[in-house]
Design a protein around this motif. Structure first.
Motif, PDB file in Angstrom:
ATOM      1  N   GLY A  28       0.403  -1.144   0.279  1.00  0.00           N
ATOM      2  CA  GLY A  28      -0.162  -0.009  -0.146  1.00  0.00           C
ATOM      3  C   GLY A  28       0.559   1.098  -0.072  1.00  0.00           C
ATOM      4  O   GLY A  28       1.687   1.562   1.009  1.00  0.00           O
ATOM      5  N   GLY A  29       0.995   2.272  -1.222  1.00  0.00           N
ATOM      6  CA  GLY A  29       1.126   3.090  -1.239  1.00  0.00           C
ATOM      7  C   GLY A  29       2.328   3.368  -1.791  1.00  0.00           C
ATOM      8  O   GLY A  29       3.155   3.910  -2.235  1.00  0.00           O
ATOM      9  N   THR A  82      -2.044   1.453  -4.292  1.00  0.00           N
ATOM     10  CA  THR A  82      -3.081   2.656  -3.283  1.00  0.00           C
ATOM     11  C   THR A  82      -3.153   1.562  -2.437  1.00  0.00           C
ATOM     12  O   THR A  82      -3.740   0.358  -2.141  1.00  0.00           O
ATOM     13  CB  THR A  82      -4.458   3.097  -3.995  1.00  0.00           C
ATOM     14  N   ASN A  83      -3.649   2.491  -1.244  1.00  0.00           N
ATOM     15  CA  ASN A  83      -3.493   2.139   0.035  1.00  0.00           C
ATOM     16  C   ASN A  83      -5.172   0.764   0.477  1.00  0.00           C
ATOM     17  O   ASN A  83      -4.839  -0.017   1.328  1.00  0.00           O
ATOM     18  CB  ASN A  83      -3.956   3.384   1.268  1.00  0.00           C
ATOM     19  N   ASP A  94      -7.501   2.475   3.270  1.00  0.00           N
ATOM     20  CA  ASP A  94      -7.503   3.773   4.351  1.00  0.00           C
ATOM     21  C   ASP A  94      -8.624   4.764   4.154  1.00  0.00           C
ATOM     22  O   ASP A  94      -9.747   4.500   4.463  1.00  0.00           O
ATOM     23  CB  ASP A  94      -5.986   4.673   3.286  1.00  0.00           C
ATOM     24  N   ASN A 154       4.282  -6.302   4.975  1.00  0.00           N
ATOM     25  CA  ASN A 154       3.139  -5.409   5.028  1.00  0.00           C
ATOM     26  C   ASN A 154       2.125  -5.941   6.232  1.00  0.00           C
ATOM     27  O   ASN A 154       2.008  -6.643   6.105  1.00  0.00           O
ATOM     28  CB  ASN A 154       2.438  -5.292   3.847  1.00  0.00           C
ATOM     29  N   GLU A 204      -1.115  -5.787   6.376  1.00  0.00           N
ATOM     30  CA  GLU A 204      -2.821  -6.509   5.584  1.00  0.00           C
ATOM     31  C   GLU A 204      -3.759  -7.260   6.123  1.00  0.00           C
ATOM     32  O   GLU A 204      -3.426  -8.256   6.636  1.00  0.00           O
ATOM     33  CB  GLU A 204      -2.530  -6.348   4.096  1.00  0.00           C
TER      34      GLU A 204
END
Length: 206
Positions: A15-16, A20-21, A24, A113, A115
């Motif tokens: 993400g980022g 994209t996140n 968020d 990550n 998630e």
């Protein structure tokens, strides 16, 4: 091609950086508006339980029971899930760059990550992250989440590399600092162009 860098392995956030996140603050704000949820209560409930979901200790359904479906709603669980999944878009230039680096320098690629499992699996498979990544050290798999340094220690063990061999690409400065505290090389990602320049300073030139 012969190795021209001391870096053998990339640790990369998703993400980022690659995508994209996704789920968020902006996505949750839009969800509250779209589904007529109380935005303050929705966000508070999210923050009280999301860490547990990201650590793989809750299913998505259990997470949603706590933040949305603790009372009857006019929409279905599947409709809400589809909205959550739809928030993700790829950063195609970044994905292409990582693939080119892997091919040119024979790098090992590991995802590190935070998630939840269902979101993680959807994002990885939908956008082809699994096609070029060798290891997934995701919080939902290993039950540690950044900024806990143990997630990086696990990543080092799984990838079987020394910290000095690793370059960690991440868009959050705190997480970069935690990794650097273990001797891992950190690269704070801002955008494609600046990251490409920073990679070159580590001998990874495209």
């Amino acid at each position: 091609m012969a190795q021209t860098s001391s870096i053998t392995t990339l640790f990369i956030d998703i993400g980022g950086v690659l995508l994209t996140n996704g789920w968020d603050r902006a996505a949750r704000k839009l969800a509250a508006s779209t589904f007529s949820l109380d935005p303050i209560e929705f966000e508070e409930r999210h923050h009280l339980t999301f860490d547990t979901y990201e650590e793989g200790k809750l299913t998505m359904d259990e997470y949603l029971n706590r933040i949305v479906f603790y009372e009857d709603r006019s929409f279905t669980r599947d409709t809400f899930k589809e909205f959550m999944f739809s928030r993700t878009e790829p950063y195609d230039e970044m994905i292409e760059m990582v693939c080119r680096l892997k091919e040119k320098y024979g790098l090992k690629i590991a995802i590190v990550n935070n998630e939840g499992r269902e979101l993680n699996q959807y994002r990885i498979t939908t956008f082809g992250i699994n096609k070029f990544v060798d290891f997934f050290i995701s919080s939902c798999f290993v039950h540690f989440r950044k900024p806990d340094a143990d997630i990086f220690r696990i990543a080092l063990d799984i990838a079987f590399v020394q910290p000095k061999e690793v370059l960690y690409i991440e868009d959050r400065a705190m997480f970069v600092s935690v990794a650097e505290g273990l001797g891992i090389n950190g690269l704070l990602h801002v955008d494609y162009a600046s990251t490409k320049e920073k990679l070159a300073s580590h001998g990874l030139i495209l």
